[in-house]
Design a protein around this motif. Structure first.
Motif, short mmCIF file in Angstrom:
data_model
loop_
_atom_site.label_atom_id
_atom_site.label_comp_id
_atom_site.label_asym_id
_atom_site.label_seq_id
_atom_site.Cartn_x
_atom_site.Cartn_y
_atom_site.Cartn_z
N ALA A 120 -24.62 -18.41 65.77
CA ALA A 120 -24.37 -17.19 66.54
C ALA A 120 -24.75 -15.93 65.78
O ALA A 120 -25.17 -14.94 66.38
CB ALA A 120 -22.90 -17.13 66.94
N ALA A 121 -24.63 -15.96 64.46
CA ALA A 121 -24.81 -14.74 63.66
C ALA A 121 -26.26 -14.43 63.33
O ALA A 121 -26.64 -13.24 63.25
CB ALA A 121 -24.01 -14.85 62.37
N ILE A 122 -27.07 -15.43 63.10
CA ILE A 122 -28.44 -15.17 62.65
C ILE A 122 -29.22 -14.29 63.63
O ILE A 122 -29.89 -13.34 63.21
CB ILE A 122 -29.17 -16.49 62.33
N PRO A 123 -29.13 -14.52 64.95
CA PRO A 123 -29.80 -13.58 65.87
C PRO A 123 -29.25 -12.16 65.76
O PRO A 123 -30.00 -11.18 65.97
CB PRO A 123 -29.51 -14.18 67.25
N LYS A 124 -27.98 -12.01 65.44
CA LYS A 124 -27.38 -10.67 65.29
C LYS A 124 -27.83 -10.01 63.99
O LYS A 124 -27.94 -8.78 63.91
CB LYS A 124 -25.85 -10.75 65.33
N LEU A 125 -28.07 -10.81 62.95
CA LEU A 125 -28.63 -10.28 61.71
C LEU A 125 -30.06 -9.82 61.93
O LEU A 125 -30.49 -8.80 61.38
CB LEU A 125 -28.57 -11.34 60.61
N ARG A 126 -30.81 -10.57 62.72
CA ARG A 126 -32.19 -10.17 63.03
C ARG A 126 -32.24 -8.80 63.69
O ARG A 126 -33.15 -8.01 63.43
CB ARG A 126 -32.83 -11.19 63.97
N ALA A 157 -21.20 -30.19 52.27
CA ALA A 157 -22.07 -29.83 53.39
C ALA A 157 -22.30 -28.32 53.45
O ALA A 157 -23.41 -27.86 53.74
CB ALA A 157 -21.45 -30.32 54.70
N VAL A 158 -21.25 -27.54 53.19
CA VAL A 158 -21.39 -26.08 53.20
C VAL A 158 -22.39 -25.62 52.14
O VAL A 158 -23.23 -24.75 52.39
CB VAL A 158 -20.02 -25.40 52.98
N LYS A 159 -22.31 -26.19 50.96
CA LYS A 159 -23.26 -25.84 49.90
C LYS A 159 -24.68 -26.19 50.32
O LYS A 159 -25.62 -25.41 50.11
CB LYS A 159 -22.90 -26.56 48.60
N ALA A 160 -24.87 -27.37 50.93
CA ALA A 160 -26.19 -27.78 51.38
C ALA A 160 -26.71 -26.87 52.49
O ALA A 160 -27.90 -26.51 52.51
CB ALA A 160 -26.16 -29.24 51.86
N MET A 161 -25.83 -26.48 53.42
CA MET A 161 -26.24 -25.56 54.49
C MET A 161 -26.68 -24.22 53.90
O MET A 161 -27.62 -23.59 54.40
CB MET A 161 -25.10 -25.35 55.48
N THR A 162 -25.99 -23.79 52.86
CA THR A 162 -26.34 -22.52 52.21
C THR A 162 -27.77 -22.56 51.71
O THR A 162 -28.55 -21.61 51.94
CB THR A 162 -25.38 -22.25 51.03
N MET A 163 -28.15 -23.62 51.02
CA MET A 163 -29.50 -23.72 50.48
C MET A 163 -30.55 -23.80 51.59
O MET A 163 -31.62 -23.21 51.50
CB MET A 163 -29.61 -24.95 49.57
N ASP A 168 -34.87 -21.17 54.87
CA ASP A 168 -35.44 -20.99 56.20
C ASP A 168 -35.61 -19.52 56.60
O ASP A 168 -36.49 -19.20 57.40
CB ASP A 168 -34.56 -21.69 57.24
N TYR A 169 -34.76 -18.64 56.07
CA TYR A 169 -34.75 -17.26 56.57
C TYR A 169 -35.10 -16.22 55.51
O TYR A 169 -34.96 -15.02 55.76
CB TYR A 169 -33.38 -16.94 57.20
N GLY A 171 -37.93 -15.23 54.67
CA GLY A 171 -38.99 -14.39 55.20
C GLY A 171 -38.52 -13.39 56.24
O GLY A 171 -39.30 -12.52 56.67
N GLU A 172 -37.26 -13.51 56.67
CA GLU A 172 -36.71 -12.58 57.65
C GLU A 172 -35.68 -11.63 57.03
O GLU A 172 -34.87 -11.04 57.74
CB GLU A 172 -36.07 -13.36 58.80
N ASN A 173 -35.73 -11.53 55.71
CA ASN A 173 -34.84 -10.60 54.99
C ASN A 173 -33.37 -10.98 55.15
O ASN A 173 -32.49 -10.12 55.18
CB ASN A 173 -35.07 -9.15 55.44
N ILE A 174 -33.10 -12.27 55.29
CA ILE A 174 -31.72 -12.76 55.34
C ILE A 174 -31.45 -13.55 54.07
O ILE A 174 -32.09 -14.57 53.81
CB ILE A 174 -31.49 -13.65 56.58
N ARG A 175 -30.51 -13.07 53.28
CA ARG A 175 -30.09 -13.75 52.06
C ARG A 175 -28.86 -14.62 52.36
O ARG A 175 -28.02 -14.24 53.16
CB ARG A 175 -29.74 -12.75 50.95
N CYS A 176 -28.78 -15.76 51.70
CA CYS A 176 -27.63 -16.65 51.90
C CYS A 176 -27.22 -17.27 50.58
O CYS A 176 -28.04 -17.90 49.90
CB CYS A 176 -27.97 -17.73 52.92
#
Length: 254
Positions: A120-126, A157-163, A168-169, A171-176
Motif C-alpha cells: 500500500a505504501a510504495i505507490p504513496k512514496l512514488r 522474513a522481514v529482513k529478507a523483504m528489506t533486502m 527493487d526500488y 532506481g525510484e529513490n526509495i531506500r529500505c
C-alpha cells in the motif's frame, strides 16, 4: 541535522513501546506522523503526548494483516515520505511446541502485515518522488534464540523483504533498511514478567537485562533515535542494510 520538516510519516504499531518512541521522535523533528494501530484507543496516549508538544499526529484503527483495511487507510493518508513497519506480535515456543494457529497468527501479523503495508505504501512514496522504509526486524533474524521459533521465522522474513525492496526500488529513490534490536524494555517485557514470574519480577528483570553484554535492556527511545537517523537526509547513502542495536548481543556473546 535530522530535520523531517515537511515530511509525512506512517508508523505501524505506534501506540506503545518502540513504535510510540519512533512516532514521538519523528514528530519532534518536524514530521507529520500517522499512527496505525489495531485499535484507535491504543494510539490515544501517544497521540495526545505528541499533540501536547505542538507536533502533528493522526491515528487510524487498522489491522495490518487485513489487506483491504490497510489499502483503505493508506488511501486516506495519501502521499507519504516515510514508512515504519513496526507492528508485530511475539510468541514463545519451539518447532514442536508451536501450535498451527499460533504459527499462522505470527505469520499473519509479522510477515503479511509488513507485506500489506509495503504494497500500500510504495505507490504513496512514488507520489512524493521517493522516500524511506524502515522495517523492524530483530536479532532473532540473525542468530538462534531459544523458544522463539515462529517469531524468529517471521523476523527472518522481514529482513529478507528489506533486502528485496531495497534492490527493487533503488532506481525510484526509495531506500529500505531494517533495525534488529535485542531486548528492549517495553510494556511487553513488563507484562511477560508479571504473567510468568509474578513472585520474583526484580530478579528476572535483572537476568533478562544481563543477557545483553552491555548489562541492560535498550530503551525504546534508543531505537527511535536510530530510526530517525535512517529516515533523515543524513542517511541518504544507506539502503539495503540491517542494523543490529543489541548491546553487543550478536557479537560479544560468543
Amino acid at each position: 541535522m535530522f530535520s523531517l520538516k515537511n515530511k509525512k510519516a506512517v508508523v505501524t504499531g505506534g501506540g506503545s513501546g518502540i513504535g510510540k518512541a519512533i512516532a514521538t521522535v519523528l514528530a519532534k523533528q518536524g514530521a507529520e506522523v500517522h499512527i496505525i494501530e489495531i485499535g484507535k484507543e491504543q494510539a490515544a496516549t501517544a497521540l495526545a503526548e505528541i499533540q501536547a508538544n505542538g507536533n502533528q499526529a493522526f491515528s487510524y484503527a487498522c489491522d495490518v494483516a487485513n489487506h483491504e483495511d490497510v489499502i483503505r487507510v493508506f488511501d486516506e493518508i495519501g502521499k507519504i515520505n516515510i514508512l515504519i513497519n513496526n507492528a508485530g506480535i511475539a510468541h514463545i515456543g519451539k518447532a514442536d511446541t508451536t501450535q498451527e494457529a499460533d504459527f499462522d497468527r505470527v505469520m499473519r501479523v509479522n510477515v503479511k502485515g509488513v507485506y500489506n503495508c509495503l504494497y500500500a505504501a510504495i505507490p504513496k512514496l512514488r507520489l512524493s518522488g521517493g522516500g524511506v522504509i524502515v522495517n523492524m526486524a530483530s536479532i532473532a533474524a540473525l542468530i538462534g534464540l531459544p523458544d522463539r521459533f515462529a517469531y524468529s521465522t517471521a523476523k527472518g522474513a522481514v529482513k529478507a523483504m528489506t533486502m528485496s525492496v531495497a534492490k527493487d526500488y533503488i532506481g525510484e529513490n526509495i531506500r529500505c533498511n531494517s533495525i534488529s534490536p535485542a531486548r528492549v524494555h517495553t510494556p511487553f517485557v513488563d507484562g511477560f514478567l508479571q504473567k510468568n514470574y509474578p513472585d520474583n519480577i526484580p530478579e528476572m528483570f535483572e537476568k533478562l537485562s544481563k543477557t545483553q553484554p552491555i548489562g541492560r535492556m535498550a530503551q525504546p527511545e534508543e531505537i527511535g533515535a536510530l530510526a530517525l537517523y535512517l529516515c533523515s537526509d543524513e542517511a541518504s547513502f544507506i539502503t539495503g542494510c540491517d542494523y543490529p542495536i543489541d548491546g553487543g548481543f550478536t557479537t560479544l556473546n560468543n
